[in-house]
Design a protein around this motif. Structure first.
Motif, PDB file in Angstrom:
ATOM      1  N   MET A  59       5.519   0.910   6.465  1.00  0.00           N
ATOM      2  CA  MET A  59       5.114   0.794   5.059  1.00  0.00           C
ATOM      3  C   MET A  59       3.785   0.051   4.941  1.00  0.00           C
ATOM      4  O   MET A  59       2.936   0.399   4.113  1.00  0.00           O
TER       5      MET A  59
ATOM      6  N   TRP B 104       0.720  -2.936  -8.380  1.00  0.00           N
ATOM      7  CA  TRP B 104       0.418  -1.881  -7.410  1.00  0.00           C
ATOM      8  C   TRP B 104       1.424  -1.902  -6.267  1.00  0.00           C
ATOM      9  O   TRP B 104       1.929  -0.850  -5.851  1.00  0.00           O
ATOM     10  N   PHE B 105       1.763  -3.098  -5.759  1.00  0.00           N
ATOM     11  CA  PHE B 105       2.747  -3.213  -4.672  1.00  0.00           C
ATOM     12  C   PHE B 105       4.127  -2.741  -5.113  1.00  0.00           C
ATOM     13  O   PHE B 105       4.863  -2.122  -4.337  1.00  0.00           O
TER      14      PHE B 105
ATOM     15  N   GLU C 112      -7.489   4.728  -2.954  1.00  0.00           N
ATOM     16  CA  GLU C 112      -7.657   3.663  -3.953  1.00  0.00           C
ATOM     17  C   GLU C 112      -9.098   3.176  -3.995  1.00  0.00           C
ATOM     18  O   GLU C 112      -9.669   2.967  -5.050  1.00  0.00           O
TER      19      GLU C 112
ATOM     20  N   CYS D  32       7.422  -6.164   4.226  1.00  0.00           N
ATOM     21  CA  CYS D  32       7.706  -4.740   4.398  1.00  0.00           C
ATOM     22  C   CYS D  32       7.645  -4.426   5.884  1.00  0.00           C
ATOM     23  O   CYS D  32       7.143  -5.231   6.675  1.00  0.00           O
TER      24      CYS D  32
ATOM     25  N   THR E 169       0.994   2.457   5.910  1.00  0.00           N
ATOM     26  CA  THR E 169       0.799   3.464   4.851  1.00  0.00           C
ATOM     27  C   THR E 169       0.047   2.866   3.665  1.00  0.00           C
ATOM     28  O   THR E 169      -0.877   3.485   3.116  1.00  0.00           O
ATOM     29  N   ALA E 170       0.433   1.647   3.289  1.00  0.00           N
ATOM     30  CA  ALA E 170      -0.215   0.984   2.147  1.00  0.00           C
ATOM     31  C   ALA E 170      -1.681   0.686   2.444  1.00  0.00           C
ATOM     32  O   ALA E 170      -2.557   0.867   1.586  1.00  0.00           O
TER      33      ALA E 170
ATOM     34  N   GLN F 166      -3.719   3.824   2.199  1.00  0.00           N
ATOM     35  CA  GLN F 166      -3.947   4.218   0.814  1.00  0.00           C
ATOM     36  C   GLN F 166      -5.021   3.347   0.161  1.00  0.00           C
ATOM     37  O   GLN F 166      -5.889   3.836  -0.550  1.00  0.00           O
TER      38      GLN F 166
ATOM     39  N   ARG G 285       4.794  -0.393  -7.181  1.00  0.00           N
ATOM     40  CA  ARG G 285       4.809   1.073  -7.171  1.00  0.00           C
ATOM     41  C   ARG G 285       4.943   1.610  -5.748  1.00  0.00           C
ATOM     42  O   ARG G 285       5.413   2.728  -5.545  1.00  0.00           O
ATOM     43  N   GLN G 286       4.515   0.809  -4.771  1.00  0.00           N
ATOM     44  CA  GLN G 286       4.660   1.202  -3.361  1.00  0.00           C
ATOM     45  C   GLN G 286       5.982   0.726  -2.767  1.00  0.00           C
ATOM     46  O   GLN G 286       6.232   0.885  -1.577  1.00  0.00           O
ATOM     47  N   GLN G 287       6.813   0.114  -3.611  1.00  0.00           N
ATOM     48  CA  GLN G 287       8.124  -0.420  -3.200  1.00  0.00           C
ATOM     49  C   GLN G 287       7.993  -1.491  -2.116  1.00  0.00           C
ATOM     50  O   GLN G 287       8.788  -1.579  -1.186  1.00  0.00           O
ATOM     51  N   ILE G 288       6.936  -2.299  -2.251  1.00  0.00           N
ATOM     52  CA  ILE G 288       6.706  -3.438  -1.353  1.00  0.00           C
ATOM     53  C   ILE G 288       6.991  -4.724  -2.122  1.00  0.00           C
ATOM     54  O   ILE G 288       6.477  -4.927  -3.230  1.00  0.00           O
TER      55      ILE G 288
END
Length: 613
Positions: free
Chosen positions: A71, A47-48, A83, A67, A74-75, A78, A50-53
């Motif tokens: 970011m 999952w991380f 989620e 991050c 935002t995560a 979400q 996909r969030q570019q973390i």
């Protein structure tokens, strides 16, 4: 790919953590095996990604993410929004959604409709409904089953509302509370949120929050605590949802606004009127009483001075321990009951995260306090009394644990959203584990800056990710072992950097070591009598006759506390609003004591108000 409930919580922990988290610590937190946690972490890592973390893992160190703040925010939004809403519901999540659905329904709800809505089998819903019945029973609500029609709740409208506000408030995360308060108190724009589990509730909450933001000023922080404002929004949301469905509390009597002239009432009136005007709903008398909490008052006429002593005496006899020897217990318990039963504003459906733990770990104490409250308080009138009793139990537990006061060095501030009793137990636990720290107070987000200056705070321990020039440690609402270690690691450098704290000097000059106890006792008695006489003369018309003896006893104890620098614990920091008369009485009491050369804290002055009309 959707995260499970546990995977979602792990992801949130990783985003909020300041230090690496070990797999074994996570397994302890969630009471599962390390193998299960490792399996969960694989999904969390995906999952991380996909969030570019970036996710880091290192043997003997743990796992952590890197991050920027944007970011990270935002995560978190979400995870706490879409989620959490889309995750495959386990039984606990299903129960909550069923409860909300049934609360919002005006008619019977069928098992088929619930099954379709939650995307589970009808048999699963039938099994869940047994738990739903148990869930609402303590709130004096019954689950009615009708063949070919379905299910519905039966109970007093007030009980239904109190249950719903408890459900919503108990499920708010610390980050969500932080978001709400940030939006209200700053210029930050509206952010996505879906924590109320239903679109109807959420849309109404946003309307209420928007109007509160328009009315909010720094002066509001002097009238309402952070938790008051959150609960005010929740109650207003519930009120307008029920009004739109024609569900009022005992009729349609219109409110007479001229009856309410104090600042807190005027603020609530303005907020309520603005929201109801937008939605074209009437301003009703009982709806305002529900919003303010006055409608739930049922303890008027109880003499809390007598009742507090009776509860302490009853528990002492049952426990075989003389709690009456601890004067601080009476002070704290009296203040607690005064806030809950006399003020009666926002504490009817309070949340105590330690409730289940206290009930399980101290069943005898819990039972004895319950009996004492049933006999002397009439507990049958208190809804959801487990939370009420457990908060009282915290005062007895703190009295037991805090036998000796020890000197601390680093001055810590605890920022939270819970009640004073809960914060006090956290204070005890942290200080017990770390001997070089003193938790000097607790407060909400709105009060951090003021209390940091007042108490010369060195370290902030917060359940919210706040910004401050003072070092901040973000912890769980109930600090874990990892949180304790994190606090310990931050305390060490503070001690090295010269942050060591020297306790303030007593108000009186240091007493001679060889001073005779007889002379000390004589001085205290004379001073106590002098103060009681002066207060009795000045407030001759305001002192209730039945409380004169209690006032005299209180003043003697107050002088004793002042002499030995053992005054009321000012740990409970609150901006309790006072009327003009009460503020004037405080100043008069302060002048009397200053003239008689007895210096006391504000908490002592607030306590003296309880004896005046």
């Amino acid at each position: 790919m959707m995260l499970s409930e546990r995977e979602l919580k792990i992801a949130i922990k990783l985003l909020e953590a300041k230090l690496p988290m070990k797999t074994k610590d996570l397994s302890q937190d969630f009471a599962v095996s390390t193998r299960t946690i490792k399996y969960d972490l694989e999904h969390v890592k995906e999952w991380f990604q996909r969030q570019q973390i970036t996710v880091h893992a290192q043997p003997n160190k743990g796992i952590w993410v890197t991050c920027d703040d944007c970011m990270r925010k935002t995560a978190l939004q979400q995870l706490l929004g879409d989620e959490r809403w889309r995750q495959s519901p386990d039984q606990n999540v299903r129960l909550q959604r069923i409860l909300v659905t049934m609360f919002l329904s005006q008619d019977y709800v069928t098992a088929n409709a619930l099954a379709e809505n939650l995307q589970v089998s009808r048999n699963t819903i039938l099994s869940d409904m047994n738990f739903v019945s148990e869930y609402v029973e303590p709130w004096m609500i019954q689950l009615e089953r009708m063949k070919r029609k379905g299910y519905r709740f039966i109970g007093a409208e007030l009980n239904m509302r109190l249950f719903m506000e408890h459900l919503i408030y108990a499920n708010l995360t610390n980050y969500e509370i932080y978001q709400i308060m940030t939006r209200i108190t700053t210029d930050e724009g509206e952010s996505e949120q879906q924590f109320l589990m239903d679109a109807t509730l959420l849309s109404m909450f946003k309307i209420a929050e928007r109007h509160l933001k328009k009315l909010y000023t720094p002066a509001i922080a002097q009238l309402f605590h952070q938790s008051d404002l959150i609960l005010l929004l929740i109650r207003l949301t519930i009120s307008i949802v029920r009004l739109e469905k024609g569900q009022t509390i005992d009729g349609y009597r219109v409110l007479n606004k001229s009856l309410y002239t104090d600042d807190a009432s005027l603020f609530m009136l303005t907020l309520m009127e603005n929201v109801l005007t937008e939605l074209e709903l009437p301003l009703l008398h009982n709806e305002f009483l529900y919003l303010s909490g006055d409608i739930a008052k049922d303890a008027r006429g109880i003499d809390l001075t007598i009742v507090t002593n009776q509860v302490i005496q009853y528990v002492s006899e049952k426990e075989g321990m003389d709690y009456s020897k601890d004067p601080k217990l009476f002070n704290r318990l009296f203040a607690h009951l005064s806030l809950r039963l006399n003020k009666g504003v926002f504490n009817v459906s309070e949340v105590n995260p330690f409730a289940d733990e206290i009930k399980a770990d101290y069943p005898r104490l819990f039972k004895n306090i319950t009996e004492a409250c049933q006999i002397h308080l009439g507990l049958s009138a208190v809804i959801n009394h487990d939370a009420f009793i457990s908060l009282i139990a915290l005062h007895f537990l703190s009295s037991y644990e805090n036998t000796f006061a020890t000197k601390r060095k680093v001055r810590g501030l605890y920022v939270c959203a819970t009640g004073g009793g809960v914060a006090r137990l956290i204070k005890t636990r942290v200080e017990k584990e770390i001997h070089d720290i003193e938790i000097v107070g607790y407060c909400s987000i709105m009060e951090v800056e003021e209390l940091c200056k007042r108490e010369q705070v060195d370290l902030i321990i917060s359940v919210f990710p706040i910004q401050s020039t003072i070092p901040v440690i973000v912890v769980e609402a109930i600090p874990t072992k990892r949180d304790i270690e994190m606090i310990r690691e931050h305390v060490k450098p503070l001690l090295k950097d010269g942050y060591s704290y020297q306790p303030s000097l007593p108000h009186h000059n240091a007493r001679l070591a060889n001073e005779e106890s007889e002379q000390v006792s004589l001085e205290i008695m004379l001073k106590g009598f002098e103060i009681f006489h002066e207060i009795s003369m000045v407030f001759q018309k305001d002192i209730r006759e039945e409380r004169k003896q209690g006032l005299q006893f209180h003043i003697f104890l107050m002088v004793h506390r002042s002499y030995f620098d053992k005054q009321y614990d000012d740990f409970l920091y609150t901006n309790q609003s006072l009327s003009e008369k009460q503020q004037g009485d405080i100043e008069t009491l302060k002048k009397i004591l200053e003239q008689l050369q007895v210096s006391v804290q504000r908490a002592e002055l607030m306590a003296l108000l309880q004896y005046l009309k």
